[in-house]
Design an enzyme around this catalytic site. Structure first.
Site, mmCIF file in Angstrom:
data_model
loop_
_atom_site.group_PDB
_atom_site.id
_atom_site.type_symbol
_atom_site.label_atom_id
_atom_site.label_comp_id
_atom_site.label_asym_id
_atom_site.label_seq_id
_atom_site.Cartn_x
_atom_site.Cartn_y
_atom_site.Cartn_z
ATOM 1 N N TRP A 134 0.419 -1.312 0.137
ATOM 2 C CA TRP A 134 0.079 -0.232 -0.029
ATOM 3 C C TRP A 134 0.903 1.296 0.017
ATOM 4 O O TRP A 134 1.582 1.476 0.433
ATOM 5 C CB TRP A 134 -0.522 -0.449 1.354
ATOM 6 C CG TRP A 134 -2.160 1.311 1.503
ATOM 7 C CD1 TRP A 134 -2.807 1.273 0.843
ATOM 8 C CD2 TRP A 134 -2.045 1.748 2.474
ATOM 9 N NE1 TRP A 134 -4.078 2.218 1.575
ATOM 10 C CE2 TRP A 134 -3.187 3.187 2.087
ATOM 11 C CE3 TRP A 134 -1.680 1.945 4.112
ATOM 12 C CZ2 TRP A 134 -3.716 3.576 3.316
ATOM 13 C CZ3 TRP A 134 -2.010 2.659 4.532
ATOM 14 C CH2 TRP A 134 -3.402 3.562 4.365
ATOM 15 N N ASP A 215 0.066 -5.319 9.495
ATOM 16 C CA ASP A 215 -0.993 -3.890 9.474
ATOM 17 C C ASP A 215 -1.884 -5.119 8.920
ATOM 18 O O ASP A 215 -2.212 -6.201 8.053
ATOM 19 C CB ASP A 215 -0.640 -2.687 8.283
ATOM 20 C CG ASP A 215 -1.600 -2.191 8.148
ATOM 21 O OD1 ASP A 215 -2.449 -1.811 9.201
ATOM 22 O OD2 ASP A 215 -1.166 -1.558 6.843
ATOM 23 N N LYS A 250 -13.085 -1.005 7.286
ATOM 24 C CA LYS A 250 -13.860 -1.892 6.712
ATOM 25 C C LYS A 250 -14.813 -2.620 7.224
ATOM 26 O O LYS A 250 -15.845 -2.870 6.875
ATOM 27 C CB LYS A 250 -12.509 -2.554 6.287
ATOM 28 C CG LYS A 250 -11.421 -2.268 5.462
ATOM 29 C CD LYS A 250 -10.998 -1.044 4.398
ATOM 30 C CE LYS A 250 -9.907 -0.333 4.397
ATOM 31 N NZ LYS A 250 -9.272 0.402 3.832
HETATM 32 C C1 LMR Z 1 -7.312 1.957 -0.130
HETATM 33 O O1 LMR Z 1 -5.984 0.638 0.038
HETATM 34 O O2 LMR Z 1 -7.947 1.735 -1.258
HETATM 35 C C2 LMR Z 1 -8.141 1.734 1.215
HETATM 36 O O3 LMR Z 1 -7.086 1.380 1.767
HETATM 37 C C3 LMR Z 1 -7.894 3.322 1.550
HETATM 38 C C4 LMR Z 1 -6.914 4.496 1.463
HETATM 39 O O4 LMR Z 1 -6.670 4.826 2.355
HETATM 40 O O5 LMR Z 1 -6.166 4.036 0.985
#
Ligand code: LMR
Length: 402
Positions: A134, A215, A250
């Site tokens: 992420w 996480d 979520k």
């Molecule tokens: C995502 O990965 O789309 C979610 O965790 C929302 C975000 O804050 O990026």
């Protein structure tokens, strides 16, 4: 004379996820499909208000609570219940009082506090994250002062996790390092590690003085609420000291309430008490204390055996809907003569399609199907009306590869 203190500034690029989501909102085209942000949508294409959340809010409204400050560490009952949810009620570390939990501003807030704690108080200067991860992980760690690099996580050719490369890379780390990992429903790949690999990671952590930060933003969306917490529970059972972040965004559908938690698993109750004082000092600087409403909702639900049971069923139902949409997309792609080979194997909200940034741009500009430019699409944004058009668009883009 007018001042021009800001004239030398250049604009920052849009966030790769939030920015695309915003772009979707302003797209006037009929039939546009939003598979960008990691949000669960129901069959009607809306974020559902969970019945248990509605019931909890009704009860809270009846109590007519004033809006005071929460303690710096958050709502005590939320902290306790969420700790039980993450570690399991019978976790020895929990029963011994060795886990410190602070309520945070969502999972992102937990990561920020964790990063500052590890950097400023434990002296970690290097952090590693999975490749891919992420995007905000990297930004948060860098903002806390870390030198960030990546360890291999995903084998693009095989469309699966790459455990051997991951283990070899973590084994090769020389100085004590903050190792960020996804506890479940890896974002963006949807590929998780097996228990056997997690045990090997545990061996590495034990031997070299590294600090793990797990996480867990998607508890309940990969295999189940308890199953998804297995990696965290296993590291705790091994007696390791580590950090974990969790989120109620979520699995409670409380995205905008910003409710999450940071957990520190310590060697003793006394250590846990000391860590709490430090985490509080960080929170006080960052945002003083967390927000109240979301935490009260979660506490109301988890603290009531009946509501808690209903909530577990609601999470199972959300997960099953995503699984059904994944199968539907896979079938629709086949009907279009195309395939995303790893799709059926992936778990959680996402599919890592293997599409390039240019292909994702074509999907967006030509077909009004919005995903993230790293090739991630959110399966939870699909429904029986848009899955056909989305599959058609993806198939068309794939066919152009020649
Ligand atoms: C995502 O990965 O789309 C979610 O965790 C929302 C975000 O804050 O990026």
């Amino acid at each position: 004379m007018a001042q021009h203190l800001f004239h030398a500034l250049t604009p920052m690029p849009d966030d790769p996820i939030m920015g695309i989501n915003q772009m979707f909102q302003t797209d006037p085209r009929e039939g546009k499909v939003n598979l960008s942000i990691g949000v669960f949508l129901n069959e009607a294409g809306k974020i559902p208000l969970l019945e248990v959340v509605e019931e909890a809010e009704k009860r809270l409204a009846e109590r007519r609570l004033a809006h005071g400050y929460l303690p710096i560490e958050g709502l005590a009952v939320y902290r306790d219940l969420v700790q039980g949810l993450v570690f399991g009620e019978s976790s020895p570390a929990r029963l011994d009082g060795r886990i410190t939990t602070v309520q945070t501003l969502g999972g992102t807030g937990a990561l920020r506090i964790a990063a500052r704690f590890a950097h400023d108080f434990l002296g970690f200067k290097r952090a590693v994250v999975p490749d891919p991860t992420w995007g905000n992980h990297i930004a948060i760690l860098k903002a806390a002062g870390f030198e960030v690099s990546a360890y291999p996580y995903y084998d693009r050719a095989a469309g699966d996790a790459a455990p051997e490369a991951l283990v070899a890379s973590l084994e090769a780390l020389e100085e004590p390092t903050l190792i960020l990992m996804h506890a479940c429903a890896h974002n963006p790949t949807g590929c998780d590690l097996t228990c056997e690999v997690w045990e090997r990671v545990g061996d590495i952590l034990e031997g070299k003085g590294h600090l793990a930060l797990l996480d867990m933003a998607y508890q309940g969306f990969a295999r189940g609420i308890d199953e998804d917490a297995e990696a965290i529970r296993m590291l705790a059972a091994r007696g390791l000291n580590f950090l974990a972040s969790s989120s109620s965004s979520k699995n409670f559908g409380l995205y905008g309430e910003r409710v999450g938690a940071l957990h520190a698993v310590c060697a003793s109750k006394q250590e846990a008490e000391t860590v709490l004082t430090i985490l509080k000092s960080i929170v006080r600087c960052e945002y003083s204390c967390p927000a109240e409403h979301g935490a009260r909702i979660v506490a109301e639900v988890l603290g009531d055996p009946e509501l808690s049971q209903q909530w577990r069923q609601a999470v199972d139902k959300m997960r099953r809907r995503v699984e059904a949409m994944r199968a539907e997309l896979s079938a629709a792609l086949k009907r279009e003569g195309a395939e995303i080979p790893a799709l059926d194997r992936q778990k959680g909200m996402f599919s890592f399609t293997g599409l390039t940034a240019d292909e994702m741009k074509t999907l967006r500009e030509e077909f009004a199907v919005y995903g993230v430019s790293n090739g991630r699409i959110c399966i939870a944004g699909l429904n029986l009306r848009n899955v056909g058009p989305a599959a058609h668009a993806i198939a068309e883009v794939l066919k152009r590869r020649g």
